[in-house]
Motif scaffolding. Structure first.
Motif, PDB file in Angstrom:
ATOM      1  N   GLY A 107       0.217   5.982  84.144  1.00  0.00           N
ATOM      2  CA  GLY A 107       0.564   4.706  83.531  1.00  0.00           C
ATOM      3  C   GLY A 107       1.044   4.921  82.107  1.00  0.00           C
ATOM      4  O   GLY A 107       2.016   4.295  81.657  1.00  0.00           O
ATOM      5  N   VAL A 108       0.377   5.830  81.392  1.00  0.00           N
ATOM      6  CA  VAL A 108       0.802   6.169  80.030  1.00  0.00           C
ATOM      7  C   VAL A 108       2.148   6.887  80.065  1.00  0.00           C
ATOM      8  O   VAL A 108       3.010   6.665  79.209  1.00  0.00           O
ATOM      9  CB  VAL A 108      -0.258   7.034  79.319  1.00  0.00           C
ATOM     10  CG1 VAL A 108       0.208   7.419  77.920  1.00  0.00           C
ATOM     11  CG2 VAL A 108      -1.590   6.299  79.243  1.00  0.00           C
ATOM     12  N   SER A 109       2.342   7.746  81.070  1.00  0.00           N
ATOM     13  CA  SER A 109       3.628   8.440  81.205  1.00  0.00           C
ATOM     14  C   SER A 109       4.768   7.437  81.355  1.00  0.00           C
ATOM     15  O   SER A 109       5.850   7.612  80.782  1.00  0.00           O
ATOM     16  CB  SER A 109       3.590   9.370  82.427  1.00  0.00           C
ATOM     17  OG  SER A 109       2.603  10.366  82.275  1.00  0.00           O
TER      18      SER A 109
ATOM     19  N   ALA B 233      -0.056  -1.684  81.386  1.00  0.00           N
ATOM     20  CA  ALA B 233      -1.170  -1.903  80.461  1.00  0.00           C
ATOM     21  C   ALA B 233      -2.392  -2.422  81.214  1.00  0.00           C
ATOM     22  O   ALA B 233      -3.527  -1.993  80.957  1.00  0.00           O
ATOM     23  CB  ALA B 233      -0.762  -2.887  79.363  1.00  0.00           C
ATOM     24  N   VAL B 234      -2.159  -3.328  82.159  1.00  0.00           N
ATOM     25  CA  VAL B 234      -3.254  -3.866  82.968  1.00  0.00           C
ATOM     26  C   VAL B 234      -3.851  -2.781  83.863  1.00  0.00           C
ATOM     27  O   VAL B 234      -5.072  -2.681  84.013  1.00  0.00           O
ATOM     28  CB  VAL B 234      -2.774  -5.062  83.810  1.00  0.00           C
ATOM     29  CG1 VAL B 234      -3.857  -5.511  84.790  1.00  0.00           C
ATOM     30  CG2 VAL B 234      -2.374  -6.224  82.909  1.00  0.00           C
ATOM     31  N   VAL B 235      -2.987  -1.956  84.471  1.00  0.00           N
ATOM     32  CA  VAL B 235      -3.465  -0.875  85.338  1.00  0.00           C
ATOM     33  C   VAL B 235      -4.342   0.102  84.558  1.00  0.00           C
ATOM     34  O   VAL B 235      -5.406   0.521  85.038  1.00  0.00           O
ATOM     35  CB  VAL B 235      -2.273  -0.128  85.976  1.00  0.00           C
ATOM     36  CG1 VAL B 235      -2.723   1.200  86.587  1.00  0.00           C
ATOM     37  CG2 VAL B 235      -1.622  -0.991  87.051  1.00  0.00           C
TER      38      VAL B 235
ATOM     39  N   ILE C 269      -3.204  -5.196  74.527  1.00  0.00           N
ATOM     40  CA  ILE C 269      -4.081  -4.921  75.668  1.00  0.00           C
ATOM     41  C   ILE C 269      -4.495  -3.455  75.670  1.00  0.00           C
ATOM     42  O   ILE C 269      -5.664  -3.112  75.831  1.00  0.00           O
ATOM     43  CB  ILE C 269      -3.388  -5.275  76.999  1.00  0.00           C
ATOM     44  CG1 ILE C 269      -3.234  -6.785  77.136  1.00  0.00           C
ATOM     45  CG2 ILE C 269      -4.191  -4.737  78.187  1.00  0.00           C
ATOM     46  CD1 ILE C 269      -2.429  -7.212  78.355  1.00  0.00           C
ATOM     47  N   TYR C 270      -3.507  -2.597  75.473  1.00  0.00           N
ATOM     48  CA  TYR C 270      -3.740  -1.153  75.550  1.00  0.00           C
ATOM     49  C   TYR C 270      -4.735  -0.667  74.501  1.00  0.00           C
ATOM     50  O   TYR C 270      -5.650   0.110  74.811  1.00  0.00           O
ATOM     51  CB  TYR C 270      -2.404  -0.423  75.395  1.00  0.00           C
ATOM     52  CG  TYR C 270      -2.510   1.074  75.458  1.00  0.00           C
ATOM     53  CD1 TYR C 270      -2.859   1.715  76.644  1.00  0.00           C
ATOM     54  CD2 TYR C 270      -2.257   1.857  74.337  1.00  0.00           C
ATOM     55  CE1 TYR C 270      -2.958   3.095  76.705  1.00  0.00           C
ATOM     56  CE2 TYR C 270      -2.342   3.232  74.390  1.00  0.00           C
ATOM     57  CZ  TYR C 270      -2.698   3.847  75.579  1.00  0.00           C
ATOM     58  OH  TYR C 270      -2.805   5.210  75.639  1.00  0.00           O
ATOM     59  N   LEU C 271      -4.597  -1.124  73.256  1.00  0.00           N
ATOM     60  CA  LEU C 271      -5.461  -0.629  72.191  1.00  0.00           C
ATOM     61  C   LEU C 271      -6.772  -1.403  72.057  1.00  0.00           C
ATOM     62  O   LEU C 271      -7.789  -0.837  71.652  1.00  0.00           O
ATOM     63  CB  LEU C 271      -4.725  -0.656  70.849  1.00  0.00           C
ATOM     64  CG  LEU C 271      -3.733   0.481  70.591  1.00  0.00           C
ATOM     65  CD1 LEU C 271      -3.204   0.408  69.156  1.00  0.00           C
ATOM     66  CD2 LEU C 271      -4.354   1.852  70.830  1.00  0.00           C
TER      67      LEU C 271
END
Length: 344
Positions: free
Chosen positions: A43-45, A14-16, A281-283
């Motif tokens: 990263g999403v993969s 998520a940070v990346v 974090i992601y959204l």
């Protein structure tokens, strides 16, 4: 059942992804020759692989016909509250205008099934994909309880679909941006989720092996750093590169799965908390970045701006997790237990 090392990996990814977005939005897009350009996509993969793996570890023995409603209730309360919050913030905080149809698609989550490119929040396309995967998950688990090679069968089918997209649907001579709708098709990503399930079946119950985990991580990171790539990001999601880089994603997850980290308590708390708030974090990070640009000219001092957005993202994600995510997860857990008792 939580596997702490997988939580660490989820938080780190998520940070990346946040770093990738903040730097690309501030300094320009990254191509396939940079590690950020690769990890911004993969990263999403890794999220998908983690999702399939962790769900299978938790539900492989307790998901049955009479517990399906319970499963979907927990998934609903895990995904939708934050998704709704982000739609609300996009409309009322960022003052973006969307059609009623698009709003309905995002509020219901149906966009993932019928129009994957009609997401509102940046990154929400992957949430739409996840909702599609959740609809397949009980089928895979139920079949795996009856047929020994069911997981392998579903993985092969999903891999064939991925190969079809990588070699025939996506054109390596065009840009990823021009083919984004095709790339985010859930059937192009399904093999990652199902691959996570297969990974859980293969090594989910194995003993921890730090030496092997380190070797796997070194191999995967070395391959990612030195694999010869250049040009538009389409090159990392097409042809053999798609299979190679996806393989690296599986290796990274496998390494964290068999790893037993013995780290200082403070670091453990930080990494564990990052894993817990990774969804927020992601959204939230794209919304925070967009909102802050209305107050600060990020071109004047982009590094300061990025650091400020980092801090705000972490703080607001912590608050969102404690106030919204954790409470709704508790509600989901309570209702799922009630549902199971009723179904008996």
């Amino acid at each position: 059942m939580r596997i702490e090392e997988l939580d660490y990996l989820r938080g780190l990814m998520a940070v990346v992804i946040m770093i990738y977005h903040y730097f690309s939005w501030s300094f320009g897009a990254y191509d396939s020759s940079s590690i950020l350009g690769i990890m911004g996509i993969y990263g999403v993969s890794i999220f998908y692989v983690l999702s399939g793996l962790t769900l299978f570890v938790v539900y492989k023995k307790k998901l049955m016909i009479n517990t399906l409603i319970s499963f979907f209730i927990k998934r609903f309360f895990r995904i939708y509250p934050l998704l709704w919050l982000c739609v609300f913030l996009e409309v009322f905080l960022l003052e973006n205008d969307y059609s009623l149809q698009k709003m309905i698609l995002n509020i219901t989550g149906v966009f993932g099934f019928i129009a994957p490119d009609q997401y509102i929040s940046t990154g929400a396309w992957s949430i739409g994909n996840e909702l599609v995967f959740y609809s397949f998950f009980p089928v895979i688990v139920l079949f795996s309880s009856k047929y020994k090679r069911a997981v392998e069968f579903f993985f092969i089918v999903s891999l064939v679909l991925a190969i079809y997209f990588a070699f025939f649907q996506l054109n390596s001579n065009d840009t990823l941006g021009n083919q984004w709708k095709t790339y985010i098709n859930p059937f192009n990503q399904l093999f990652l989720f199902v691959g996570g399930i297969y990974l859980a079946k293969l090594i989910g119950n194995n003993e921890k092996n730090n030496k092997l985990a380190i070797v796997l991580l070194v191999i995967a990171i070395t391959l990612l750093l030195f694999y010869p790539l250049s040009g538009d990001q389409i090159n990392i999601v097409t042809n053999w590169n798609r299979l190679f880089l996806s393989g690296c994603s599986f290796i990274i997850v496998a390494a964290f799965l068999i790893m037993r980290l013995q780290i200082a308590r403070k670091i453990d708390l930080i990494l564990g908390k990052l894993g817990h708030i990774s969804y927020s974090i992601y959204l939230l990070h794209p919304i925070i970045y967009s909102y802050m640009t209305s107050f600060i000219d990020n071109s004047q001092n982009p590094i300061f701006f990025i650091i400020l957005c980092f801090v705000l993202t972490f703080v607001l994600s912590l608050i969102t997790y404690e106030v919204i995510e954790s409470n709704f997860m508790s509600i989901g857990k309570y209702l799922s237990i009630k549902t199971q008792k009723f179904s008996r």
